[in-house]
Design an enzyme around this catalytic site. Sequence first.
Site, PDB file in Angstrom:
ATOM      1  CB  ILE A   1      70.499   0.628  38.212  1.00 49.81           C
ATOM      2  CG1 ILE A   1      69.204   0.667  38.670  1.00 49.81           C
ATOM      3  CG2 ILE A   1      71.540  -0.061  38.937  1.00 49.81           C
ATOM      4  CD1 ILE A   1      68.627  -0.467  39.067  1.00 49.81           C
ATOM      5  CB  ALA A   2      67.160   3.796  36.179  1.00 46.13           C
TER       6      ALA A   2
ATOM      7  CB  SER B   1      63.923  14.768  34.980  1.00 48.73           C
ATOM      8  OG  SER B   1      62.344  14.436  35.260  1.00 48.73           O
ATOM      9  CB  ILE B   2      62.105  14.154  39.637  1.00 50.25           C
ATOM     10  CG1 ILE B   2      61.503  15.081  38.843  1.00 50.25           C
ATOM     11  CG2 ILE B   2      62.084  13.919  41.114  1.00 50.25           C
ATOM     12  CD1 ILE B   2      59.998  15.171  38.990  1.00 50.25           C
ATOM     13  CB  ALA B   3      64.183  10.290  41.640  1.00 51.21           C
ATOM     14  CD  GLN B   4      71.116   8.917  41.189  1.00 52.95           C
ATOM     15  OE1 GLN B   4      71.513   9.652  40.000  1.00 52.95           O
ATOM     16  NE2 GLN B   4      72.385   8.299  42.031  1.00 52.95           N
ATOM     17  CB  VAL B   5      66.270   3.463  40.822  1.00 57.90           C
ATOM     18  CG1 VAL B   5      65.891   2.257  41.263  1.00 57.90           C
ATOM     19  CG2 VAL B   5      64.969   4.436  40.305  1.00 57.90           C
TER      20      VAL B   5
ATOM     21  CE  LYS C   1      61.303   7.948  41.465  1.00 54.10           C
ATOM     22  NZ  LYS C   1      60.036   7.604  40.910  1.00 54.10           N
TER      23      LYS C   1
ATOM     24  CG  ASP D   1      54.954   7.416  32.491  1.00 53.49           C
ATOM     25  OD1 ASP D   1      54.831   7.352  31.488  1.00 53.49           O
ATOM     26  OD2 ASP D   1      56.035   7.770  33.349  1.00 53.49           O
TER      27      ASP D   1
END
Length: 510
Positions: A132-133, A136-140, A155, A290
Amino acid sequence: MRGPHNIVRLIRTGATFERTGAMQVVLDAFEAPKPLRILARTLGWPFKWLGYKGDPSMPPATRALTALGPAYIKFGQVLSTRPDVVGQDMAQQLRVLQDQLPPFSRDEAIAQVERELGQPVSQIYSEFSEPIAAASIAQVHRARLVDSGREVAVKVLRPGIERAFNKDVDAFYFAARIADLFAPGARRLKPMDVIEHFDGVVQGELDLRLESAAASEFAANTKGDEGFQLPEILWNYSARRVMTLGWADGLPIGDNAALDAAGHDRADLARRVLSLFLRHALRDGYFHADMHQGNMKVAANGDIIAYDFGIMGHIDEYTRRVYAEILYGFIRRDYKRVAEVHFEAGYVPNDRDVDEFARALRAVGEPIFGMDATRISMGRLLSYLFEVTERFGMETRTELILLQRTMVVVEGVARSLDPKMNIWHVAKPIVEDYIKQSLGPRALLSDLTKAALVLARFGPRLPGLVQNRLIEQSAPPEPARYWRWAPLIIMLLGGALGGALVSLLLDHFG
């Protein structure tokens, strides 16, 4: 030999920067000296008209970093927190760096989860969505636990991302060494320090156990904060390359129309966003670094939910006190005190004139206080302050730069919710409360108690420590030389007695 590989990577980087029109922009941002400019343009020029030029709607530097891949995108994001290195304009461009990359497949994610957690995904999650997202380093992925039916977010690191990052970081170190060699004038930008800072940030994000630990610490610090919540980390379903946490269900904090339709008070949300950040930074010294709209939601009950804990800021207690006194001095428009705090903290060299520094600070503060409330900005104040302190010889402090950058982002979120919010009215009671707690008589007593308790723990060892120290020294011929040890012995014994007394008092009254 990594040298040839690094040279090839630098040539590829230079070529991409030339093709996207970013080379000149970057060299100007870093105020690169002539030898470095010649070297960079020479490496990239033969490739200027070949291949990818990127999305013309994006700024050149952003376009180039996006084309070069995850490590460069993350490097740009980290540089956006260092306006002291790249300048305010470039930092502003890099803050909007696109972090949306093509996702890797659901099957690859499942395989990685199974390797990390040591069991089939079907035994852990009854549902496991497509990504779903993707960053640059990971996705969810959105998922549901088999045992409880609870909805969670999972994640997962990109496959091979550690190896890819390490290769690129090695090339970055190589480039920093070249800059030191060919451009001595660039050493003031501390290129090796910048790369080491980036390397540290990335290595922390490449181990999701560390992000889980950061989220857990943040949750422990903020559990009593009204109107604020964090998704729970599920340690049983988390590992180095996988992180499972409770699903954050709410409205995006950047969707004003949806917030209004749901009946949320945006002015109250704006005040809470800012006050929560200040409390975390001052009270805890540990803050979410962030806090943009993409990392916050508003729950149905109005609570602010924060997530994505890859970048966290830390400020030690002494620096917090200095920062609070500086802010408080500006709030009261007591520029002489602000100047004195800088000198007392050692931020400005003692050979500078404190009155002259106070006048420079007045030139920073008065224009801001003359502004309409809707234009007052603590982030801008800190930015101007760093410019002035740099002229007076203050060295760059990375933790304060990160704080200032986060302050700008948080203010932006708050202003988007309530453009009429008065920043100072929100900040003043929080800073005043911290000053009372951390700089008054109670704080002094607390500091003395802590010192005494530490010395008390060493009490049983004090005779041996003193004896060993005396034995290490050759016996002096004249008795007067023994008096060198009197202050040490008195301090240690006094500390031990003081610690014992405090312990007795605590036992008696506690």
